[in-house]
Each structure stands twice: as structure tokens, then as C-alpha cells.
Design an enzyme around this catalytic site. Sequence first.
Site, PDB file in Angstrom:
ATOM      1  N   CYS A   1      11.067   9.671   6.552  1.00  0.00           N
ATOM      2  CA  CYS A   1      10.927   8.585   7.517  1.00  0.00           C
ATOM      3  C   CYS A   1      10.504   9.191   8.844  1.00  0.00           C
ATOM      4  O   CYS A   1      11.095  10.179   9.300  1.00  0.00           O
ATOM      5  CB  CYS A   1      12.260   7.850   7.659  1.00  0.00           C
ATOM      6  SG  CYS A   1      12.231   6.577   8.918  1.00  0.00           S
TER       7      CYS A   1
ATOM      8  N   ARG B   1       4.301   3.730  -0.058  1.00  0.00           N
ATOM      9  CA  ARG B   1       4.786   3.359   1.280  1.00  0.00           C
ATOM     10  C   ARG B   1       5.676   4.472   1.854  1.00  0.00           C
ATOM     11  O   ARG B   1       5.260   5.239   2.720  1.00  0.00           O
ATOM     12  CB  ARG B   1       5.529   2.009   1.210  1.00  0.00           C
ATOM     13  CG  ARG B   1       5.784   1.357   2.561  1.00  0.00           C
ATOM     14  CD  ARG B   1       6.989   1.887   3.310  1.00  0.00           C
ATOM     15  NE  ARG B   1       8.239   1.800   2.559  1.00  0.00           N
ATOM     16  CZ  ARG B   1       9.371   2.371   2.953  1.00  0.00           C
ATOM     17  NH1 ARG B   1       9.414   3.062   4.075  1.00  0.00           N
ATOM     18  NH2 ARG B   1      10.464   2.276   2.224  1.00  0.00           N
TER      19      ARG B   1
END
Length: 302
Positions: free
Chosen positions: A240, A15
Site C-alpha cells: 500500500c 489493483r
Amino acid sequence: MNLPSRVRIVEVGPRDGLQNEKQIIPTATKVQLINQLADAGLQTIEAGSFVNPKWVAQMADSAEVFHQLTRKPGVTYAALAPNLQGFERALTAGADEVAIFAAASEAFSQKNINCTIRESLTRFETLMHAAQAQNIAVRGYISCVAGCPYSGDVDVNTVAQIARELLAMGCYEISLGDTIGVGNAGQIKAMIEQLAGTIPIEKLAVHMHNTYGQALVNIYAALECGVSIIDSSVAGLGGCPYAVGASGNVATEDVVYLLNGLGIEHGVDLNKLINAGNFICEQINKPNDSKVAQASLRKALA
Ligand code: HMG
Ligand code: MG
């Protein structure tokens, strides 16, 4: 010294590690990676995320990933969910548990999930009620605990307040995210000591990114405070999309090597883990960012 005897590693590579990759990675490759990580002994694997695919296109196939992965008994396959819609998608796909994510900075909350911190906590309560009704465990992340890419310093009292609220609404543990990897050991130690004043230490996890090369040292500082849950990403993949310039998470291989040296149990086979890291790096055509994987390769070639 107060080191734990056992650590639970939360593998976030599929992820957090892959979400920032620009080229869309085939579902089969993600599935193969997850299966290899489970085979290496990782017992908690964040396998995908159910966010708006317009925001993070790389995670658009998470439902398919969950459907195709080979479930290994004893492994928890977790998913990120920002709201009730994400929770319902995660549940339909067969996620064993979900993680919600708040931020300790208003600016980051806006950029990452398009709402204030307070609005996010209200959304999470709705999700939490649904999760409790379905008996699904929920983990809580707090991003930017050591600094924000948009507004700089972050108040530890804000981190503590959000952590307490997430626990009060039913999260079973809180992962403290140094999203942009700017923290240092003194800062992390002081933060955990302050949080541990009102939160049981066994409910705190650390999630370190390695932008300034401090992740392992920060993890060691957390271990010394008694933290026994560590998030990491195979091959040090990650970043991110809403924290430009932040580099990958600490590499799971490097964490495992550290824990081996300290005699702390974790249940992971380092060689199998290195193979999984090399596999995904070949597939996405990136160098392996784990120092331990690099050293092992040099040793094998010598
Ligand atoms: P929004 O645009 O404010 O949402 O986004 P909205 O409620 O106004 O809905 C707008 C559209 O999004 C609608 O579709 C919804 O159906 C859809 P439309 O009518 O326009 O066709 N939508 C969704 N679709 C699929 N799944 C959903 C979903 N929710 C709404 N769950 C939202 C708000 C939170 C959805 C958006 O901002 C978002 O998806 N953000 C995710 C950002 C993200 O994934 N960031 C990376 C993960 S966080 C991280 O990496 C940090 C961490 O690792 C810890 C650390 O390092 O510190 C966890
Ligand atoms: Mg992260």
C-alpha cells in the site's frame, strides 16, 4: 477441524498488486494480466481503483482497463472506490461491484483517505445509497486489523465495531486487511473468533500481506475458524502506498497450492496462474515473489 469445503479467492493483483509500482504500467499489460487471471479460473478480480489519481497515479487508467478487458462470463470485475465520485467513475467504467475501504486506526485513515474513521463511514453511507439505487454490490475492507504502521497496536473491538457498521450499511462481506503483514496466527484466530460472535463467518474474508512471512499461516488459522473467502495477489505483488515498508500480498499461487493440499475446492488452474504471474513479473521487471512459482520454475529447469 472446521475447514471449509470450498474457498472463493478474491484476486487483488491488478489493483493492490500494481498500485504501488512506481513505473506506470501500460494499460494493455494490465488488461492482458486480468484476462489471463480470468482464464486461469479466478472468478472475482479486483481490476482497478477509482481514487484520486494525484494520490495513486498507477490507477489513473482504471476506466480504460475496464473498457478494454475481455469479459468472461461468471467473472466479477470489481473496483475500489473511496467516495461517491469514485463510485460514479467505477459505474461509468462498467465495474460489476465496488469495494470501500475503512481503517481500524485513525492515523492510517488520515494518511490513506485524508479523513477520520467516522468521516469515512459517513462518506461510505452516501456511496452506499447510490450503490443500492443502482443495485451494485459493495464489499467493505478494514485496513490495519493487526497493527498500524503509524500508531502500532489496534483494538479488536474497533475492528468489530467498524465491521458491524459496514455490514449494517449494506456491505455484503468484510475483508479483514493485515495491511502491513504483522499479524500472527494466534492473533488472527482470536480476532476472527471474537468477530464471529456477532458476524456470520461466511461474511468474513481475510486479506493478508506477507511482510513477516506469516500470511499463509494466518490464512490457515482463518480457514480453521471457518473463513472461506481469501484475498490474494498473483506473484505476491503489492503493497500500500500509505504503508511504507509493507511487502506484497500473499501470493495467489501459494494459496492455491495450500488449498490443493487441503482438498479445498477453488476452481483455479495452478499452471495457468503461474504463467500469469510470470508474465506480469517479466513486464514490470520484478522477481516472482510466489514460492510455488519459484519452485515450479526450478523444477522445470532441472
Ligand atoms: P481528498 O484530497 O481529501 O479529497 O482525498 P477531496 O474530496 O478534498 O477532493 C480533492 C480533489 O480530489 C478534488 O479535485 C476531487 O475532485 C478529487 P480538485 O478539485 O483538487 O482537482 N477527487 C477524486 N478524483 C478522482 N476520483 C475520486 C476522487 N475523490 C476526490 N474518487 C481521497 C480523499 C479519498 C479521494 C484520497 O485520499 C484518495 O484518493 N485516497 C486513496 C488512497 C489509496 O488508493 N490507497 C490505496 C488503497 S487502500 C489499500 O491498499 C488497503 C487495502 O488493500 C486493504 C489492506 O491491505 O488492508 C484495500
Ligand atoms: Mg492490501
